[in-house]
Design a protein around this motif. Structure first.
Motif, PDB file in Angstrom:
ATOM      1  N   THR A  46      32.913   5.224  61.126  1.00  0.00           N
ATOM      2  CA  THR A  46      33.418   5.769  59.857  1.00  0.00           C
ATOM      3  C   THR A  46      34.935   5.632  59.849  1.00  0.00           C
ATOM      4  OG1 THR A  46      33.823   8.028  60.641  1.00  0.00           O
ATOM      5  CG2 THR A  46      31.577   7.499  59.925  1.00  0.00           C
ATOM      6  N   ALA A  95      30.838  13.630  68.653  1.00  0.00           N
ATOM      7  CA  ALA A  95      30.219  12.522  67.916  1.00  0.00           C
ATOM      8  C   ALA A  95      28.795  12.882  67.474  1.00  0.00           C
ATOM      9  CB  ALA A  95      30.201  11.256  68.773  1.00  0.00           C
ATOM     10  N   HIS A 143      30.950   6.377  65.175  1.00  0.00           N
ATOM     11  CA  HIS A 143      30.002   6.121  64.081  1.00  0.00           C
ATOM     12  C   HIS A 143      30.531   5.085  63.095  1.00  0.00           C
ATOM     13  CE1 HIS A 143      27.000   9.202  65.050  1.00  0.00           C
ATOM     14  NE2 HIS A 143      28.016   9.877  65.545  1.00  0.00           N
ATOM     15  N   GLY A 161      27.028  12.762  63.815  1.00  0.00           N
ATOM     16  CA  GLY A 161      25.719  12.130  63.602  1.00  0.00           C
ATOM     17  C   GLY A 161      24.772  13.055  62.858  1.00  0.00           C
ATOM     18  N   PRO A 212      28.895   3.508  56.526  1.00  0.00           N
ATOM     19  CA  PRO A 212      29.876   4.155  57.414  1.00  0.00           C
ATOM     20  C   PRO A 212      31.302   4.108  56.864  1.00  0.00           C
ATOM     21  CG  PRO A 212      28.361   2.831  58.700  1.00  0.00           C
ATOM     22  CD  PRO A 212      28.021   2.583  57.254  1.00  0.00           C
TER      23      PRO A 212
END
Ligand SMILES: [Mg+2]
Length: 235
Positions: A196, A155, A194, A159, A175
């Motif tokens: 997304t 992750a 995140h 980022g 996102p």
């Protein structure tokens, strides 16, 4: 906060078993580097699937009972890049492009206002050797990718890619305008962390059911259907 970013989507690809199957070339680069640096041979090698090179390196050290300091991990990683550089001419012959990979990247590259890069557990130079061996670098902006030296956690790689993409394109991507495409639950979990969109492809060791169970919004059997890939970017 308002964003001046004029791009409408960001597509971030995993490499191994998503775009390419390198048939285990590269499988021993980190182990060989670790042996070269520490004089120890890893006996228990963890599964690499979806893991970052930083995690794999640190985990091999931990399993040997060696403290995985940043300094040592980075020394092993530098050695791995040198080993990989010595093998890069063999990558294209050893591996294959998975069905539809080039066509998918090329089709997305042709879309206006869409940025395309990588989120991969590979170290950046190794990621470059791999995609360049198949000409895929022509369609990817490698400067905004997230790579395996950044963190043990996938992750964090995503980022880093999001921050690089925002800096380059003049503002953050919403996102839900970001697609993260990969073959393991780790890719999916990173995407969800995140917020997304998480797209699975079941060309690796995980089934569509396993990728759905990890939370994938969509799972494709492979990339062979270019229209299906484009439909993800143009919903
Ligand atoms: Mg993968």
């Amino acid at each position: 906060m308002a964003s001046a970013n004029p791009m409408r989507a960001l597509v971030l690809w995993d490499i191994d078993l998503t775009l390419l199957d390198l048939r285990r070339i590269g499988a021993t680069w980190l182990q060989d580097a670790l042996t070269e640096v520490t004089g120890r041979t890893p006996v228990e090698v963890p599964s690499f699937a979806g893991r970052t090179d930083r995690w794999i390196t640190a985990e091999m050290l931990r399993r040997l009972g060696v403290a995985a300091t940043d300094e040592l991990v980075e020394e092993v990683q530098r050695a791995a890049v040198l080993i990989a550089a010595g093998h890069r001419d063999r990558i294209a012959a050893a591996g294959i492009e998975l069905p539809g990979a080039t066509a998918a990247l090329r089709a997305i590259d042709a879309l206006p206002d869409v940025a395309q890069s990588l989120v991969t557990g590979n170290l950046r130079p190794i990621a470059h050797y791999k995609v360049a061996a198949f000409g895929l670098d022509a369609y990817l902006d490698l400067d905004i990718g997230g790579y395996g030296a950044v963190s043990e956690l996938r992750a964090d790689l995503l980022g880093d890619a999001l921050a690089r993409a925002a800096a380059k394109h003049g503002g953050g991507f919403a996102p839900r305008s970001v697609l993260v495409i990969g073959d393991t639950p780790h890719d999916i979990e990173a995407a969800l962390a995140h917020d997304t969109r998480a797209i699975g492809v079941s060309t690796g060791r995980y089934s569509a059911a396993e990728l759905h169970a990890a939370g994938a919004h969509t799972v494709l059997p492979d990339l062979a259907d270019t229209e299906a890939v484009l439909a993800l970017v143009n919903p």
